[in-house]
Design an enzyme around this catalytic site. Structure first.
Site, PDB file in Angstrom:
ATOM      1  N   CYS A  47       0.849  -1.187   0.000  1.00  0.00           N
ATOM      2  CA  CYS A  47       0.000   0.000   0.000  1.00  0.00           C
ATOM      3  C   CYS A  47       0.888   1.241   0.000  1.00  0.00           C
ATOM      4  O   CYS A  47       1.796   1.369   0.826  1.00  0.00           O
ATOM      5  CB  CYS A  47      -0.903  -0.007   1.236  1.00  0.00           C
ATOM      6  SG  CYS A  47      -1.939   1.467   1.381  1.00  0.00           S
ATOM      7  N   CYS A  50       0.348   3.166   3.612  1.00  0.00           N
ATOM      8  CA  CYS A  50       0.789   2.659   4.924  1.00  0.00           C
ATOM      9  C   CYS A  50       1.847   1.567   4.857  1.00  0.00           C
ATOM     10  O   CYS A  50       2.356   1.139   5.890  1.00  0.00           O
ATOM     11  CB  CYS A  50      -0.405   2.158   5.729  1.00  0.00           C
ATOM     12  SG  CYS A  50      -1.135   0.620   5.104  1.00  0.00           S
ATOM     13  N   CYS A  96      -7.399  -0.991   1.280  1.00  0.00           N
ATOM     14  CA  CYS A  96      -6.431  -1.510   2.234  1.00  0.00           C
ATOM     15  C   CYS A  96      -7.127  -1.671   3.581  1.00  0.00           C
ATOM     16  O   CYS A  96      -7.766  -0.741   4.077  1.00  0.00           O
ATOM     17  CB  CYS A  96      -5.248  -0.549   2.353  1.00  0.00           C
ATOM     18  SG  CYS A  96      -4.036  -1.003   3.623  1.00  0.00           S
ATOM     19  N   CYS A  99      -5.376   0.962   6.316  1.00  0.00           N
ATOM     20  CA  CYS A  99      -5.544   2.429   6.295  1.00  0.00           C
ATOM     21  C   CYS A  99      -6.741   2.882   5.475  1.00  0.00           C
ATOM     22  O   CYS A  99      -6.965   4.079   5.330  1.00  0.00           O
ATOM     23  CB  CYS A  99      -4.272   3.096   5.786  1.00  0.00           C
ATOM     24  SG  CYS A  99      -3.978   2.850   4.016  1.00  0.00           S
ATOM     25  N   CYS A 119      -8.471  -5.640  -9.811  1.00  0.00           N
ATOM     26  CA  CYS A 119      -8.020  -4.632 -10.764  1.00  0.00           C
ATOM     27  C   CYS A 119      -7.606  -3.398  -9.952  1.00  0.00           C
ATOM     28  O   CYS A 119      -8.456  -2.682  -9.424  1.00  0.00           O
ATOM     29  CB  CYS A 119      -9.175  -4.325 -11.717  1.00  0.00           C
ATOM     30  SG  CYS A 119      -8.715  -3.361 -13.139  1.00  0.00           S
TER      31      CYS A 119
END
Length: 130
Positions: A47, A50, A96, A99, A119
């Site tokens: 991510c 984070c 995510c 976060c 995707c």
């Protein structure tokens, strides 16, 4: 997993404009423009907000969509989903779990063994070789 929360100003300061628009404002980068859509390197996609490990290159495939596509996340705990009824469509948003950064969408037209296509916007990811 400890949740990561920041103010809007903190996210703006930590991210590029494209990363901010995609992850915090649910934007979508144009197809075939992101830095990872055709990457074949081995490693982990994390991510951008984070650093949470989200996807493995082992699960990445060329879906022909113009965005990085994966048939499963690195772990089921890494991502979460929510219904997305924006733009006159019904889709499943992927974000995510740590976060709540918007990553992209998941569709049921992927390859076996899951039949899923995650995707994902390149702007939502950071790649770590390995």
């Amino acid at each position: 997993m400890a949740k990561v929360t920041k103010t809007d100003a903190e996210w703006r300061a930590a991210l590029s404009e494209a990363e901010y628009q995609v992850t915090r404002r649910h934007a979508t980068e144009p197809a075939f423009t992101g830095r990872y859509w055709d990457s074949k390197e081995r490693g982990t996609y994390r991510c951008v907000c984070c650093g949470e490990p989200l996807f493995s290159s082992e699960h990445k495939y060329d879906s022909g969509s113009g965005w990085p596509s994966y048939w499963q996340p690195l772990s089921q705990d890494a991502v979460a989903t929510a219904e997305d009824a924006s733009h006159g469509m019904r889709r499943t948003e992927v974000h995510c779990a740590r976060c709540e950064a918007h990553l992209g969408h998941v569709f049921e037209d992927g390859p076996e063994p899951t039949g899923l296509r995650y995707c994902i916007n390149s702007a939502a990811l950071r790649f770590e070789k390995g």
